[in-house]
Design a protein around this motif. Sequence first.
Motif, PDB file in Angstrom:
ATOM      1  N   GLU A 172       0.839  -1.189   0.000  1.00 58.07           N
ATOM      2  CA  GLU A 172       0.000   0.000   0.000  1.00 58.07           C
ATOM      3  C   GLU A 172       0.878   1.244   0.000  1.00 58.07           C
ATOM      4  O   GLU A 172       1.765   1.390   0.843  1.00 58.07           O
ATOM      5  N   MET A 173       0.632   2.116  -0.946  1.00 62.59           N
ATOM      6  CA  MET A 173       1.354   3.382  -1.035  1.00 62.59           C
ATOM      7  C   MET A 173       0.343   4.513  -0.947  1.00 62.59           C
ATOM      8  O   MET A 173      -0.748   4.410  -1.502  1.00 62.59           O
ATOM      9  N   SER A 174       0.744   5.574  -0.255  1.00 57.82           N
ATOM     10  CA  SER A 174      -0.138   6.735  -0.163  1.00 57.82           C
ATOM     11  C   SER A 174       0.692   7.997  -0.029  1.00 57.82           C
ATOM     12  O   SER A 174       1.872   7.950   0.360  1.00 57.82           O
ATOM     13  N   VAL A 175       0.077   9.111  -0.396  1.00 56.03           N
ATOM     14  CA  VAL A 175       0.699  10.425  -0.211  1.00 56.03           C
ATOM     15  C   VAL A 175      -0.313  11.337   0.442  1.00 56.03           C
ATOM     16  O   VAL A 175      -1.523  11.211   0.208  1.00 56.03           O
ATOM     17  N   LYS A 176       0.193  12.238   1.278  1.00 48.40           N
ATOM     18  CA  LYS A 176      -0.657  13.291   1.839  1.00 48.40           C
ATOM     19  C   LYS A 176       0.154  14.575   1.825  1.00 48.40           C
ATOM     20  O   LYS A 176       1.374  14.568   1.985  1.00 48.40           O
ATOM     21  N   ALA A 177      -0.548  15.662   1.593  1.00 57.98           N
ATOM     22  CA  ALA A 177       0.117  16.961   1.480  1.00 57.98           C
ATOM     23  C   ALA A 177       0.703  17.378   2.821  1.00 57.98           C
ATOM     24  O   ALA A 177       0.069  17.228   3.870  1.00 57.98           O
ATOM     25  N   ILE A 178       1.939  17.873   2.774  1.00 58.92           N
ATOM     26  CA  ILE A 178       2.572  18.507   3.935  1.00 58.92           C
ATOM     27  C   ILE A 178       2.294  20.005   3.845  1.00 58.92           C
ATOM     28  O   ILE A 178       1.922  20.647   4.819  1.00 58.92           O
ATOM     29  N   ASP A 179       2.482  20.541   2.638  1.00 58.95           N
ATOM     30  CA  ASP A 179       2.163  21.936   2.328  1.00 58.95           C
ATOM     31  C   ASP A 179       1.926  21.988   0.822  1.00 58.95           C
ATOM     32  O   ASP A 179       1.771  20.942   0.191  1.00 58.95           O
ATOM     33  N   SER A 180       1.909  23.177   0.240  1.00 61.44           N
ATOM     34  CA  SER A 180       1.556  23.293  -1.181  1.00 61.44           C
ATOM     35  C   SER A 180       2.630  22.750  -2.124  1.00 61.44           C
ATOM     36  O   SER A 180       2.357  22.541  -3.309  1.00 61.44           O
ATOM     37  N   GLU A 181       3.826  22.483  -1.617  1.00 59.71           N
ATOM     38  CA  GLU A 181       4.927  22.030  -2.472  1.00 59.71           C
ATOM     39  C   GLU A 181       5.523  20.684  -2.074  1.00 59.71           C
ATOM     40  O   GLU A 181       6.427  20.186  -2.742  1.00 59.71           O
ATOM     41  N   ARG A 182       5.041  20.082  -0.985  1.00 63.68           N
ATOM     42  CA  ARG A 182       5.622  18.821  -0.507  1.00 63.68           C
ATOM     43  C   ARG A 182       4.533  17.859  -0.032  1.00 63.68           C
ATOM     44  O   ARG A 182       3.479  18.278   0.413  1.00 63.68           O
ATOM     45  N   CYS A 183       4.870  16.573  -0.120  1.00 56.93           N
ATOM     46  CA  CYS A 183       3.974  15.507   0.338  1.00 56.93           C
ATOM     47  C   CYS A 183       4.756  14.515   1.179  1.00 56.93           C
ATOM     48  O   CYS A 183       5.974  14.386   1.046  1.00 56.93           O
ATOM     49  N   GLU A 184       4.019  13.799   2.004  1.00 58.74           N
ATOM     50  CA  GLU A 184       4.608  12.680   2.731  1.00 58.74           C
ATOM     51  C   GLU A 184       4.162  11.400   2.035  1.00 58.74           C
ATOM     52  O   GLU A 184       2.966  11.151   1.855  1.00 58.74           O
ATOM     53  N   PHE A 185       5.125  10.600   1.627  1.00 58.09           N
ATOM     54  CA  PHE A 185       4.892   9.316   0.979  1.00 58.09           C
ATOM     55  C   PHE A 185       4.996   8.224   2.035  1.00 58.09           C
ATOM     56  O   PHE A 185       5.941   8.212   2.828  1.00 58.09           O
ATOM     57  N   THR A 186       4.030   7.323   2.069  1.00 61.83           N
ATOM     58  CA  THR A 186       4.062   6.170   2.971  1.00 61.83           C
ATOM     59  C   THR A 186       4.097   4.906   2.131  1.00 61.83           C
ATOM     60  O   THR A 186       3.275   4.720   1.230  1.00 61.83           O
ATOM     61  N   ASN A 187       5.054   4.049   2.439  1.00 64.99           N
ATOM     62  CA  ASN A 187       5.226   2.757   1.777  1.00 64.99           C
ATOM     63  C   ASN A 187       4.970   1.688   2.837  1.00 64.99           C
ATOM     64  O   ASN A 187       5.768   1.505   3.744  1.00 64.99           O
ATOM     65  N   HIS A 188       3.831   1.011   2.739  1.00 68.95           N
ATOM     66  CA  HIS A 188       3.398   0.059   3.759  1.00 68.95           C
ATOM     67  C   HIS A 188       3.306  -1.332   3.127  1.00 68.95           C
ATOM     68  O   HIS A 188       2.571  -1.525   2.155  1.00 68.95           O
ATOM     69  N   VAL A 189       4.062  -2.267   3.674  1.00 73.71           N
ATOM     70  CA  VAL A 189       4.091  -3.631   3.150  1.00 73.71           C
ATOM     71  C   VAL A 189       3.726  -4.597   4.270  1.00 73.71           C
ATOM     72  O   VAL A 189       4.300  -4.545   5.366  1.00 73.71           O
ATOM     73  N   ARG A 190       2.751  -5.452   3.964  1.00 72.69           N
ATOM     74  CA  ARG A 190       2.362  -6.509   4.911  1.00 72.69           C
ATOM     75  C   ARG A 190       2.422  -7.837   4.180  1.00 72.69           C
ATOM     76  O   ARG A 190       2.001  -7.937   3.022  1.00 72.69           O
ATOM     77  N   SER A 191       2.938  -8.840   4.841  1.00 73.07           N
ATOM     78  CA  SER A 191       2.948 -10.170   4.242  1.00 73.07           C
ATOM     79  C   SER A 191       2.471 -11.188   5.262  1.00 73.07           C
ATOM     80  O   SER A 191       2.614 -10.997   6.465  1.00 73.07           O
TER      81      SER A 191
END
Length: 182
Positions: free
Chosen positions: A105-124
Amino acid sequence: MTDYEIVDSSFTATINAPIEKIDLPEWCFTLSEKEYQECSPAHVAAGFTTTPDGRRMSINVEVIGGSLMVQHYVETLGHRDHLVLESVSDIFTPTARTTIHVLWEMSVKAIDSERCEFTNHVRSKATDEFKSFLNRQGIPFDVFRAQRQPMSIAHNRGETPLFAESIERAALKNEAVNRSPG
């Protein structure tokens, strides 16, 4: 942790691009093999295809902990800012071929108008085939899990910032294409 969960690993990294320029499914399903290989020394090959029912699939080949894995990631959720892929992945070990179930699962959320936080979530988690594979060898699941977790977590920790950089390049390239005349 559930009884047969092998790993649940999540890391974040910053993407220096506005959230509206990011498209995780577009990035994932057009990622070149070279770009995939640059995101981890464990990455061997990548490509994309579709399932028989037409869903998008990312094929990734990597070596984690000395075992070759062929992952058949089928898109189960595909939004620009949130992508969920599911795979029954083949693992080739010195003693046999088996499978594990992986949810990426990958997701992004805005930090501000020019940056995002990317999350890389792996479950097995172990498939029934994998449980039988361990039982045939007399390997307790907890022992396997204890040995596998550090390698899988280290792999995710290493690839997350490199995936973020790749997504950033794709977002900024999209921005440049959208700004060019004609």
